[in-house]
Design a protein around this motif. Structure first.
Motif, short mmCIF file in Angstrom:
data_model
loop_
_atom_site.label_atom_id
_atom_site.label_comp_id
_atom_site.label_asym_id
_atom_site.label_seq_id
_atom_site.Cartn_x
_atom_site.Cartn_y
_atom_site.Cartn_z
N MET A 1 0.85 -1.18 0.00
CA MET A 1 0.00 0.00 0.00
C MET A 1 0.89 1.23 0.00
N ASP A 2 0.53 2.30 -0.80
CA ASP A 2 1.35 3.49 -0.89
C ASP A 2 1.12 4.39 0.31
N ALA A 3 1.82 5.52 0.33
CA ALA A 3 1.72 6.44 1.47
C ALA A 3 0.30 6.93 1.66
N ALA A 4 -0.38 7.21 0.55
CA ALA A 4 -1.76 7.66 0.66
C ALA A 4 -2.62 6.57 1.27
N GLY A 5 -2.40 5.34 0.85
CA GLY A 5 -3.17 4.22 1.40
C GLY A 5 -2.94 4.05 2.88
N GLU A 6 -1.69 4.26 3.32
CA GLU A 6 -1.39 4.15 4.74
C GLU A 6 -2.11 5.22 5.54
N LEU A 7 -2.16 6.44 5.00
CA LEU A 7 -2.85 7.51 5.69
C LEU A 7 -4.33 7.20 5.86
N PHE A 8 -4.92 6.54 4.87
CA PHE A 8 -6.36 6.31 4.91
C PHE A 8 -6.70 4.87 5.30
N GLY A 9 -5.70 4.08 5.68
CA GLY A 9 -5.93 2.68 6.04
C GLY A 9 -6.39 2.53 7.47
N THR A 10 -7.56 3.05 7.78
CA THR A 10 -8.09 3.01 9.13
C THR A 10 -9.22 2.00 9.24
N GLU A 11 -9.60 1.68 10.48
CA GLU A 11 -10.73 0.79 10.72
C GLU A 11 -12.00 1.34 10.08
N THR A 12 -12.18 2.66 10.17
CA THR A 12 -13.36 3.28 9.58
C THR A 12 -13.39 3.09 8.07
N MET A 13 -12.23 3.28 7.43
CA MET A 13 -12.18 3.12 5.98
C MET A 13 -12.43 1.66 5.60
N ALA A 14 -11.92 0.73 6.40
CA ALA A 14 -12.16 -0.69 6.14
C ALA A 14 -13.65 -0.99 6.20
N GLU A 15 -14.33 -0.42 7.20
CA GLU A 15 -15.77 -0.66 7.33
C GLU A 15 -16.55 -0.03 6.19
N LEU A 16 -16.10 1.15 5.73
CA LEU A 16 -16.75 1.79 4.59
C LEU A 16 -16.61 0.91 3.35
N CYS A 17 -15.41 0.37 3.14
CA CYS A 17 -15.19 -0.55 2.01
C CYS A 17 -16.12 -1.76 2.12
N ALA A 18 -16.24 -2.30 3.33
CA ALA A 18 -17.11 -3.47 3.53
C ALA A 18 -18.56 -3.13 3.21
N ARG A 19 -19.00 -1.95 3.64
CA ARG A 19 -20.38 -1.53 3.37
C ARG A 19 -20.64 -1.39 1.89
N ALA A 26 -11.35 -4.02 2.07
CA ALA A 26 -11.53 -4.09 3.52
C ALA A 26 -10.56 -5.11 4.14
N LEU A 27 -10.41 -6.24 3.47
CA LEU A 27 -9.50 -7.28 3.97
C LEU A 27 -8.05 -6.79 3.99
N VAL A 28 -7.64 -6.09 2.94
CA VAL A 28 -6.27 -5.56 2.88
C VAL A 28 -6.02 -4.61 4.05
N ILE A 29 -6.98 -3.72 4.32
CA ILE A 29 -6.81 -2.75 5.41
C ILE A 29 -6.74 -3.47 6.75
N TYR A 30 -7.66 -4.43 7.00
CA TYR A 30 -7.65 -5.14 8.29
C TYR A 30 -6.38 -5.98 8.46
N ARG A 31 -5.89 -6.59 7.38
CA ARG A 31 -4.65 -7.37 7.50
C ARG A 31 -3.48 -6.45 7.88
N ARG A 32 -3.45 -5.27 7.26
CA ARG A 32 -2.38 -4.30 7.58
C ARG A 32 -2.50 -3.84 9.03
N LEU A 33 -3.71 -3.55 9.48
CA LEU A 33 -3.91 -3.12 10.87
C LEU A 33 -3.46 -4.19 11.85
#
Length: 198
Positions: A1-19, A26-33
């Motif tokens: 994930m690039d720098a922008a992805g890291e900045l926005f790779g939050t639990e909230t963003m993961a949940e938005l992706c899931a919705r 969502a899986l990529v963000i949760y695995r990183r977290l």
């Protein structure tokens, strides 16, 4: 994930992706977290949510909003107030009049978002439509989060940590120097975000 992805790779963003049905994102963000390491409570919650989403992806029975999603995360994704119907049933935009503080998330679901006060570093603005900020934008803002690439961000003073349209983002270090601290508009063009004068 690039720098922008890291900045926005939050639990909230993961949940938005899931919705939105973007389970892979969502899986990529949760695995990183989970890999980053956190306090035991958050790591346990993220691991449980990751397992639930993996089961969902494989056709399991886990729902998008199972018990492992904290109420605070769900609440933060909801609009601060339901849009009021205007003339001829037109939905008015979500309007925020107070400073959006670090850690706060404002999501205009199915609508535009208008912010009349500063957006502090660490705050997040999300909208299915356009975002207008009539004050300094120092946090993060993504318009067109459900794929509306014609959406735009307009701000009076661009000092953002990250801006984006749909899945295209620009982090602070990549913002054009001649636009920083000045009125700007962000649009989607040729597969990337374009930052231009307002």
């Amino acid at each position: 994930m690039d720098a922008a992805g890291e900045l926005f790779g939050t639990e909230t963003m993961a949940e938005l992706c899931a919705r939105q049905g973007r389970l892979d994102d969502a899986l990529v963000i949760y695995r990183r977290l989970c890999a980053q390491g956190a306090d035991e409570e958050r790591h346990e919650r993220w691991s449980a949510r990751l397992r639930a989403l993996e089961a969902q992806r494989l056709g399991g029975s886990a729902g998008l909003h199972g018990p492992s999603v904290p109420a605070s995360s769900r609440a933060s994704l909801a609009p601060a107030a339901a849009p009021e119907p205007g003339v001829n049933g037109h939905a008015l935009p979500l309007v925020v009049r107070q400073t959006v503080r670090s850690g706060q998330i404002v999501y205009a679901q199915g609508n535009d978002l208008i912010v009349l006060a500063p957006v502090n570093p660490g705050a997040q603005l999300l909208a299915d439509g356009n975002i207008h900020v009539y004050a300094p934008l120092r946090g993060r803002a993504v318009a067109g989060v459900r794929g509306a690439r014609e959406a735009r961000i307009f701000c009076q003073r661009l000092e953002a940590e990250l801006v984006g349209i749909d899945t295209a983002t620009v982090a602070a270090e990549s913002l054009p120097a001649d636009r920083f601290g000045k009125p700007a508009q962000i649009s989607f063009e040729a597969g990337r975000c374009l930052v231009a004068p307002l």
